[in-house]
Design a protein around this motif. Structure first.
Motif, PDB file in Angstrom:
ATOM      1  N   UNK A 132      -2.573   3.198  -5.166  1.00 30.91           N
ATOM      2  CA  UNK A 132      -1.990   4.337  -5.872  1.00 30.91           C
ATOM      3  C   UNK A 132      -0.467   4.227  -5.908  1.00 30.91           C
ATOM      4  N   UNK A 133       0.140   3.797  -4.813  1.00 29.21           N
ATOM      5  CA  UNK A 133       1.596   3.661  -4.768  1.00 29.21           C
ATOM      6  C   UNK A 133       2.103   2.655  -5.807  1.00 29.21           C
ATOM      7  N   UNK A 134       1.312   1.629  -6.066  1.00 28.31           N
ATOM      8  CA  UNK A 134       1.732   0.613  -7.043  1.00 28.31           C
ATOM      9  C   UNK A 134       1.855   1.180  -8.456  1.00 28.31           C
ATOM     10  N   UNK A 135       1.234   2.317  -8.704  1.00 29.46           N
ATOM     11  CA  UNK A 135       1.315   2.900 -10.048  1.00 29.46           C
ATOM     12  C   UNK A 135       2.709   3.436 -10.348  1.00 29.46           C
ATOM     13  N   UNK A 136       3.575   3.494  -9.352  1.00 36.66           N
ATOM     14  CA  UNK A 136       4.971   3.872  -9.599  1.00 36.66           C
ATOM     15  C   UNK A 136       5.622   2.881 -10.559  1.00 36.66           C
ATOM     16  N   UNK A 137       5.178   1.621 -10.501  1.00 34.97           N
ATOM     17  CA  UNK A 137       5.737   0.591 -11.385  1.00 34.97           C
ATOM     18  C   UNK A 137       5.337   0.817 -12.837  1.00 34.97           C
ATOM     19  N   UNK A 138       4.365   1.699 -13.057  1.00 33.49           N
ATOM     20  CA  UNK A 138       3.891   1.955 -14.422  1.00 33.49           C
ATOM     21  C   UNK A 138       4.327   3.332 -14.919  1.00 33.49           C
ATOM     22  N   UNK A 139       5.323   3.905 -14.230  1.00 37.79           N
ATOM     23  CA  UNK A 139       5.932   5.136 -14.721  1.00 37.79           C
ATOM     24  C   UNK A 139       5.367   6.423 -14.168  1.00 37.79           C
ATOM     25  N   UNK A 140       4.522   6.322 -13.146  1.00 36.47           N
ATOM     26  CA  UNK A 140       3.955   7.533 -12.561  1.00 36.47           C
ATOM     27  C   UNK A 140       4.706   7.894 -11.277  1.00 36.47           C
ATOM     28  N   UNK A 141       4.799   9.183 -11.007  1.00 35.71           N
ATOM     29  CA  UNK A 141       5.494   9.646  -9.813  1.00 35.71           C
ATOM     30  C   UNK A 141       4.541   9.610  -8.619  1.00 35.71           C
ATOM     31  N   UNK A 142       5.011   9.065  -7.522  1.00 37.65           N
ATOM     32  CA  UNK A 142       4.232   9.044  -6.286  1.00 37.65           C
ATOM     33  C   UNK A 142       4.915   9.963  -5.282  1.00 37.65           C
ATOM     34  N   UNK A 143       4.178  10.979  -4.828  1.00 36.76           N
ATOM     35  CA  UNK A 143       4.695  11.907  -3.838  1.00 36.76           C
ATOM     36  C   UNK A 143       3.974  11.667  -2.518  1.00 36.76           C
ATOM     37  N   UNK A 144       4.717  11.699  -1.438  1.00 34.82           N
ATOM     38  CA  UNK A 144       4.131  11.418  -0.133  1.00 34.82           C
ATOM     39  C   UNK A 144       3.979  12.690   0.689  1.00 34.82           C
TER      40      UNK A 144
END
Length: 413
Positions: A132-144
């Protein structure tokens, strides 16, 4: 019918179902690395052996061996889904939970819009966090969603502060493979759903201690590994129908209308899928040995789950008590046995792998390291070089083995 809570697990009957306990090479050794993979029950071994001997052909053809092969694969899916309280078409198999999560992440990436968010935790095994974190590279926001650095606890109030209309998915573990605390899945799922987000629960570290009614818990996705629930090396994935129909198909285009094939791009392992029905055989056997009365598969599962948990909690208490008196040991997670799974990670003044090796001299099989929970250990201030010593058991463990472990720890610590 005998009351679920009034029965004590017959540990001798349980251990008779696991050939490992009769294996000469394992005699005199107590197994405390169950979080890495459990022993396999006889029922699974028998089914796997029969499949390779009698059914090792392409399944679902009209000739007998092929028809039987397909029927056994279908049986595994039908029976496991009934145990988990979900539809047969909502359960699918894959090569591992890590791979299943990766496939799901690709599907979400196709469905989501840039700028939308996914919430992950720092309590997770990397399998339910990294993809899921890798999807940040595709323009999605990752919140922890961050746990308490002292206790490892995930506070639902902190999750509420992260939720808004941009969040499409919340991912968290049923329990962590190093912290061990059992998270309140129903409460967390309700919070996420109220905000309009889907929920993905990593059940890998909880499922060895009893299957749950996923339908009642409420998450949209529930994942676990069969090789940690006394079965073969397969990932088991529940995706509830509403979400499964919404997510883009990841399998062959001509399989798009078959729900359980939508998230299996690789060819399935026929023999291992068929062998998973042996897990259901084992649960049925435990239920019939301890209880009477015909009830649903999910309710049988709940009865067996309670048997397992009660036994494990009774063994976990003396271990935690023995560890609580040591000032050179930090136990990660809660000290109340009822609040956690019997997966106990210890931060020591020496590297975990070295202590684990010393324990082998006392007949204890365990391991040390980071256990793919690097983010969790780092968040709790545990040195990456030292890692932790992890001691994990399940319902087939005996009180004598726990006492042996405590004695061994007295020597090495």
């Amino acid at each position: 019918m005998r009351l679920f809570g009034a029965m004590t697990l017959d540990i001798y009957f349980v251990r008779a179902q696991f050939p490992a306990f009769k294996c000469a090479s394992l005699q005199g050794q107590a197994f405390f690395e169950n979080a890495g993979g459990s022993y396999t029950c006889r029922q699974v071994i028998d089914r796997l052996t029969r499949f390779y001997k009698e059914r090792k052909v392409q399944p679902y053809a009209s000739y007998e061996a092929s028809a039987l092969a397909g029927a056994e694969m279908d049986e595994a899916r039908t029976r496991l889904s009934a145990m988990l309280g979900v539809g047969t078409d909502e359960l699918s198999f894959g090569p591992s939970t890590t791979q299943n999560t990766y496939v799901l992440a690709q599907a979400f990436a196709q469905m989501m819009q840039p700028g939308e968010a996914i919430i992950v935790t720092d309590q997770d095994h990397e399998a339910n966090s990294g993809p899921w974190r890798r999807l940040a590279d595709r323009g999605f926001e990752i919140r922890e969603w961050r746990m308490d650095p002292e206790t490892g606890h995930l506070n639902p109030q902190d999750l509420e502060n992260l939720l808004d209309e941009k969040v499409r998915l919340v991912c968290f573990p049923h329990c962590s493979n190093v912290v061990g605390e059992v998270n309140p899945v129903i409460e967390i799922t309700a919070l996420a759903h109220a905000a309009g987000a889907f929920v993905c629960v990593d059940g890998v570290s909880y499922a060895p201690h009893g299957f749950v009614d996923v339908g009642s818990l409420g998450p949209d996705i529930y994942l676990f590994s069969a090789y940690k629930t006394y079965g073969p090396h397969q990932g088991v994935m529940v995706v509830r129908r509403a979400l499964a129909q919404l997510l883009p198909n990841q399998g062959h285009y001509f399989n798009a209308d078959t729900l359980y094939k939508r998230f299996t791009p690789a060819g399935p392992d026929h023999a291992q899928i068929a062998a998973c029905a042996g897990i259901a055989d084992y649960y049925d056997l435990l239920y019939d040995h301890h209880f009477t009365g015909e009830i649903s598969a999910a309710k049988k599962c709940a009865a067996v789950h309670n048997l397992m948990r009660d036994h494990e909690i009774s063994l976990l208490k003396p271990l935690l008590q023995a560890l609580s008196g040591r000032n050179n040991v930090r136990v990660l997670g809660p000290m109340a046995s009822s609040d956690r799974a019997p997966t106990v990670a210890l931060a020591l003044d020496r590297p975990g792998p070295i202590v684990a090796k010393e324990l082998t001299q006392h007949g204890i099989m365990c391991e040390g390291g980071d256990f793919y929970a690097v983010r969790a250990l780092s968040a709790m201030g545990v040195s990456e070089e030292r890692g932790v010593l992890r001691l994990s058991f399940t319902h087939y463990t005996t009180i004598a083995e726990v006492e042996k472990l405590i004695s061994a720890l007295d020597h090495v610590l």
